[in-house]
Design an enzyme around this catalytic site. Structure first.
Site, PDB file in Angstrom:
ATOM      1  N   SER A   1     -10.816 -20.139  91.099  1.00 16.46           N
ATOM      2  CA  SER A   1     -10.382 -21.269  90.339  1.00 16.46           C
ATOM      3  C   SER A   1     -11.605 -22.284  90.456  1.00 16.46           C
ATOM      4  O   SER A   1     -12.359 -22.138  91.255  1.00 16.46           O
ATOM      5  CB  SER A   1      -9.139 -21.828  90.697  1.00 16.46           C
ATOM      6  OG  SER A   1      -9.159 -22.442  91.721  1.00 16.46           O
ATOM      7  N   LYS A   2     -11.633 -23.232  89.745  1.00 19.35           N
ATOM      8  CA  LYS A   2     -12.667 -24.477  89.879  1.00 19.35           C
ATOM      9  C   LYS A   2     -12.541 -24.970  91.169  1.00 19.35           C
ATOM     10  O   LYS A   2     -13.517 -25.098  91.851  1.00 19.35           O
ATOM     11  CB  LYS A   2     -12.278 -25.363  88.787  1.00 19.35           C
ATOM     12  CG  LYS A   2     -13.059 -25.220  87.416  1.00 19.35           C
ATOM     13  CD  LYS A   2     -13.521 -26.376  86.781  1.00 19.35           C
ATOM     14  CE  LYS A   2     -14.826 -26.336  85.803  1.00 19.35           C
ATOM     15  NZ  LYS A   2     -15.198 -27.315  85.189  1.00 19.35           N
ATOM     16  N   ARG A   3     -11.506 -25.300  91.515  1.00 20.13           N
ATOM     17  CA  ARG A   3     -11.410 -25.726  92.991  1.00 20.13           C
ATOM     18  C   ARG A   3     -11.702 -24.951  94.074  1.00 20.13           C
ATOM     19  O   ARG A   3     -12.172 -25.433  95.044  1.00 20.13           O
ATOM     20  CB  ARG A   3      -9.863 -26.286  93.108  1.00 20.13           C
ATOM     21  CG  ARG A   3      -9.460 -26.903  94.296  1.00 20.13           C
ATOM     22  CD  ARG A   3     -10.085 -28.379  94.627  1.00 20.13           C
ATOM     23  NE  ARG A   3      -9.972 -28.754  95.925  1.00 20.13           N
ATOM     24  CZ  ARG A   3     -10.587 -28.401  96.940  1.00 20.13           C
ATOM     25  NH1 ARG A   3     -11.575 -27.432  96.658  1.00 20.13           N
ATOM     26  NH2 ARG A   3     -10.556 -28.709  97.933  1.00 20.13           N
ATOM     27  N   GLU A   4     -11.705 -23.783  93.562  1.00 22.71           N
ATOM     28  CA  GLU A   4     -12.015 -22.689  94.712  1.00 22.71           C
ATOM     29  C   GLU A   4     -13.339 -22.067  94.559  1.00 22.71           C
ATOM     30  O   GLU A   4     -13.361 -20.765  94.623  1.00 22.71           O
ATOM     31  CB  GLU A   4     -10.865 -21.798  94.888  1.00 22.71           C
ATOM     32  CG  GLU A   4      -9.562 -22.119  95.534  1.00 22.71           C
ATOM     33  CD  GLU A   4      -8.440 -22.027  95.049  1.00 22.71           C
ATOM     34  OE1 GLU A   4      -8.467 -21.175  93.994  1.00 22.71           O
ATOM     35  OE2 GLU A   4      -7.510 -22.295  95.688  1.00 22.71           O
ATOM     36  N   GLY A   5     -14.261 -22.845  94.032  1.00 19.26           N
ATOM     37  CA  GLY A   5     -15.611 -22.022  93.879  1.00 19.26           C
ATOM     38  C   GLY A   5     -16.228 -21.792  92.720  1.00 19.26           C
ATOM     39  O   GLY A   5     -17.259 -21.465  92.404  1.00 19.26           O
TER      40      GLY A   5
END
Ligand code: GLU
Length: 505
Positions: free
Chosen positions: A257-261
């Site tokens: 996800s965005k938050r995760e890379g």
């Protein structure tokens, strides 16, 4: 070992993301560890999708990450040019050489013909491989047609394989990889417009640039057998060593996800992550340092890095781990670096003017130091420090803990004693300690009963950094011409007492 030559070869078709940045980092670490050279090559053969602004962005992000290169774009080098679009004659010459040695042939198939061929194969449930239609055209005829009508150049896989049925190569992560040739059709080396295919350009360049180790994402693993054949056809005695790095996934194997890379490096940068923290987290994506220590400086990573520590299993990018590492790195940054990061975010939040006098820079640096060890990203500073600006007793009292403390009899005695003593001179750390001692003697309050009411009254907030460090920062801030005013400690105490005197809380 002779000095390795490694390269990072991004296509300038978008922003630098976590996956590519990890590839760049592993190449950089390998070069630095072994005293080799790190080369930056731009693979812009997809002219429609390549843009100079993406190239500029990639370069800027690599520099921000601290991954400087020894040769390549914007650097000196013997093996240039380092942009594939400036190397077309090199590919064309080698493609012609392969044709003349019977290892490649001109192809005149139209897009429609190729599409029709693929449709038949699809219907029959077969893999789409080029039929080899143009392979049989006699060489003289093909050369004449090529000169007259133009055409592509295809690789003759069977000729290059010299009767072998499989191609194999050594990979530092995957071991020996064997690939049956039945799965490889005659692929394009040079398109009709004279531009090379990825699989051809990459080999020509890696050979001419003397690349000894090809370290890249394992999405390229299936390209490598094709490239191994091209190496051989071009007369390379030995292949480079390959290392295909594991896929990056989110926690639990989910897509990123965005938050995760999945976000670009630019996103992490705009969030105010220190590059040291991001680089540390990227290094752990597929690599485990011997000894298992995870918090690593660049120098430690260089000293420990090796391809043997790279795993095959997908690597999970964990935003929580990034934050934990980033905060540890943040806490180690010198004050001037913290000030630079903090100025960016405080000025964006409208608290200070971006130009800032030297006094303001100094103050911002000291403020950031107070929070550094709990800040993974500087974008969190404005909200953590918001209690400093535009002080209002009413707004502070909206916090139940502040309200409760001001209503508590014992706490109030401490606060009143404080108000009676706090004059107009600034509250320095020694002065605060002296005041605290006097109030302890006068009221008998000790420990938390003494310091908590003082914290609430002097800052307007029930929690925050250590008081002896925070108070001087409040006091200095109150004397600076900031865009949003910082009230002094004395103002805070008096306004809070006044707002609650006689009130039923
Ligand atoms: N331009 C390719 C990419 O961005 C490079 C692949 C390679 O390193 O060979 O994926």
């Amino acid at each position: 070992m002779s000095r390795p030559r490694v390269r990072f070869a991004p296509s300038p078709t978008g922003d630098l993301h976590v996956g590519n940045a990890r590839t760049a980092l592993f190449n950089w670490l390998y070069a630095r560890r072994h005293g080799g050279r790190f080369i930056l090559r731009i693979e812009d053969t997809d002219a429609a999708r390549s843009h100079p602004e993406h190239e500029a962005g990639l370069i800027d992000d690599l520099r921000w990450l601290g991954l400087g290169w020894d040769e390549g774009i914007e650097a000196e080098g013997e093996a240039g040019p380092y942009r594939q679009s400036e190397r077309l004659p090199l590919y064309q010459e080698r493609a012609r050489g392969l044709v003349s040695r019977g290892l490649a042939y001109p192809c005149f198939c139209t897009t429609d013909q190729l599409e029709a061929e693929r449709a038949v194969q699809r219907e029959a449930g077969r893999a789409s491989l080029y039929s080899g239609r143009c392979r049989g055209i006699p060489a003289a005829e093909a050369a004449g047609r090529l000169a007259r009508e133009g055409g592509a150049i295809r690789f003759d896989v069977a000729a290059a394989a010299r009767g072998e049925t499989a191609v194999s190569f050594a990979d530092r992560v995957h071991g020996t990889v064997r690939f049956p040739l039945t799965q490889i059709g005659d692929f394009i080396l040079l398109r009709r417009d004279g531009w090379p295919s990825y699989n051809f350009a990459v080999v020509v360049d890696d050979l001419l640039m003397g690349i000894t180790h090809v370290i890249r994402g394992d999405d390229h693993l299936s390209n490598t057998p094709r490239q191994a054949l091209v190496y051989r056809a071009l007369g390379a005695g030995v292949l480079p060593e390959f290392a295909h790095l594991p896929l990056i996934v989110g926690p639990g194997g989910a897509p990123l996800s965005k938050r995760e890379g999945a976000a670009s490096i630019g996103w992490f940068r705009r969030q105010g992550y220190p590059p040291e923290g991001l680089v540390n987290a990227l290094a752990l994506l597929g690599w485990a340092p011997p000894g298992g220590q995870e918090l690593l400086t660049r120098e430690e990573m260089i000293a420990l890095f090796d391809l043997d520590g790279v795993s095959r299993a997908p690597a999970a990018f964990d935003g929580g781990k990034l934050d934990a590492l980033a905060a540890r790195h943040m806490a180690r940054l010198p004050q001037a670096r913290l000030a630079g990061l903090a100025m960016e975010h405080l000025s964006r939040a409208g608290v200070v003017a971006p130009e800032g006098s030297p006094d303001v820079w100094e103050w911002v640096g000291r403020l950031a130091m107070l929070y550094a060890e709990r800040l993974p990203r500087m974008s969190e500073l404005p909200s953590l420090a918001s209690f400093l600006f535009d002080f209002s007793a009413q707004a502070c009292l909206a916090d139940l803990e502040v309200k409760r403390t001001l209503a508590d009899q014992k706490a109030r005695r401490v606060i009143e004693a404080l108000a009676a003593r706090i004059g107009s001179e600034p509250l320095t750390a020694p002065r605060f300690q002296a005041l605290a001692d006097e109030i302890r003697r006068q009221t008998g309050a000790k420990g938390r009963d003494l310091y908590h009411p003082m914290r609430v009254a002097l800052t307007g907030s029930p929690s925050g950094p250590e008081l002896v460090k925070l108070l001087p920062v409040i006091e200095e801030g109150s004397r600076l011409p900031l865009k949003r005013r910082v009230a002094s400690c004395a103002e805070r105490v008096r306004a809070l007492l006044e707002a609650t005197s006689g009130a039923v809380l």
